[in-house]
Design an enzyme around this catalytic site. Structure first.
Site, PDB file in Angstrom:
ATOM      1  N   LYS A  33      54.237  44.067  40.833  1.00 12.76           N
ATOM      2  CA  LYS A  33      53.004  44.016  41.630  1.00 12.76           C
ATOM      3  C   LYS A  33      52.324  42.667  41.439  1.00 12.76           C
ATOM      4  CE  LYS A  33      49.068  46.154  40.401  1.00 12.76           C
ATOM      5  NZ  LYS A  33      47.925  45.202  40.599  1.00 12.76           N
ATOM      6  N   ASP A  60      49.437  43.533  46.225  1.00 11.97           N
ATOM      7  CA  ASP A  60      48.250  44.381  46.138  1.00 11.97           C
ATOM      8  C   ASP A  60      46.986  43.550  46.375  1.00 11.97           C
ATOM      9  OD1 ASP A  60      46.672  46.603  45.670  1.00 11.97           O
ATOM     10  OD2 ASP A  60      46.685  46.358  43.492  1.00 11.97           O
ATOM     11  N   LYS A  62      44.561  44.492  48.698  1.00 11.30           N
ATOM     12  CA  LYS A  62      43.454  45.375  49.082  1.00 11.30           C
ATOM     13  C   LYS A  62      42.607  44.745  50.193  1.00 11.30           C
ATOM     14  CE  LYS A  62      43.101  47.643  44.550  1.00 11.30           C
ATOM     15  NZ  LYS A  62      44.075  46.856  43.767  1.00 11.30           N
ATOM     16  N   ASP A  65      38.587  43.953  56.127  1.00 15.82           N
ATOM     17  CA  ASP A  65      37.875  43.023  57.000  1.00 15.82           C
ATOM     18  C   ASP A  65      37.863  43.592  58.419  1.00 15.82           C
ATOM     19  OD1 ASP A  65      36.698  40.530  57.982  1.00 15.82           O
ATOM     20  OD2 ASP A  65      37.573  39.606  56.177  1.00 15.82           O
ATOM     21  N   ARG A 216      49.330  47.856  31.523  1.00 12.11           N
ATOM     22  CA  ARG A 216      49.069  47.495  30.134  1.00 12.11           C
ATOM     23  C   ARG A 216      49.887  48.249  29.094  1.00 12.11           C
ATOM     24  NH1 ARG A 216      42.712  47.243  31.242  1.00 12.11           N
ATOM     25  NH2 ARG A 216      43.478  48.555  32.940  1.00 12.11           N
TER      26      ARG A 216
END
Length: 242
Positions: A33, A60, A62, A65, A216
């Site tokens: 990603k 990614d 996001k 608009d 993580r």
């Protein structure tokens, strides 16, 4: 599909050299990603590097608009040859439709497969209290997430991003062919961090997720390779908590 191919690992670093180091350290990972921070700092060069290594790419960004701007951005992304791209469902049906059509146009012009556009239903860092008190949305959280997913499906998008806590409901309602990608997935031995709606990888797959985004617990581990392999082994052996 191999279990390892269903795990998307985020390149949540601030520069391309850091990303390259992580790629070198985790050659077993097939799906990566690329988020806002890395894309803004490195540009499409990191996508070129990933493709040269024959990796799959979840871009990614996001996007959120007006329809015309969404179309322009998605058309450009169609030329990159990525596999997944995120847009906020709250941009509305017109913007989602414009983005889907433009991504297809950009991909065809570049000779690439059309990327799968995924609608962001609700960020996993948000919870029911945030939805009600900060955003002033009167719907219950599961109802809101389902509404956003159905809006995406009605707009022609092939899938959505959702918390694994909502994936079972979305799978039942949106059908087997609707692609569902779940962040907020944490093994029992990893800390949850700033994700508030989390479950284990095994539980997310059992509930109906197509792909799991796990960051993580792998990338911040003392031994990222061992952490990635441990998650794969737990899923393959059915030892995850379900």
């Amino acid at each position: 599909m191999a279990i390892s191919d269903r795990i998307i690992v985020p390149l949540d670093v601030s520069s391309q050299p850091e990303a390259m180091a992580l790629l070198d350290r985790l050659p077993q990972v097939t799906f990566w990603k690329v988020g806002l921070e890395l894309f803004v700092s490195s540009g499409p060069g990191i996508l070129t590097e990933l493709k040269s290594r024959q990796k799959k790419i979840f871009l990614d960004l996001k996007l959120h608009d007006i329809p015309n701007t969404m179309a322009g951005a998605c058309r450009a992304v169609g030329g990159y040859g990525v596999d997944l791209l995120t847009l906020h469902a709250t941009a509305g049906k017109d913007a989602l439709k414009a983005g889907q059509l433009a991504a297809q146009e950009g991909a065809i012009a570049a000779g690439n497969p059309t990327p799968n556009l995924l609608a962001i239903t609700l960020l996993t860092s948000l919870n029911a209290r945030t939805l009600a008190f900060d955003l002033k949305i009167p719907l219950e959280l599961p109802e809101y997430v389902l509404h956003m997913a159905l809006l995406a499906k009605e707009s022609g998008l092939p899938g959505a991003v959702c918390s694994p806590q909502e994936v079972e409901h979305l799978r039942q309602t949106c059908g087997d062919n609707f692609l569902l990608v779940c962040p907020g997935v944490r093994p029992t031995w990893a800390e949850s961090g700033d994700q508030r709606r989390t479950v284990t990888p095994a539980a997310a797959l059992k509930a109906g997720a197509d792909y799991l985004v796990i960051g993580r617990p792998i990338t911040a581990a003392e031994n990222p390779v061992a952490a990635f392999e441990r998650i794969c082994e737990e899923l393959e052996g059915g030892r995850g908590e379900v």
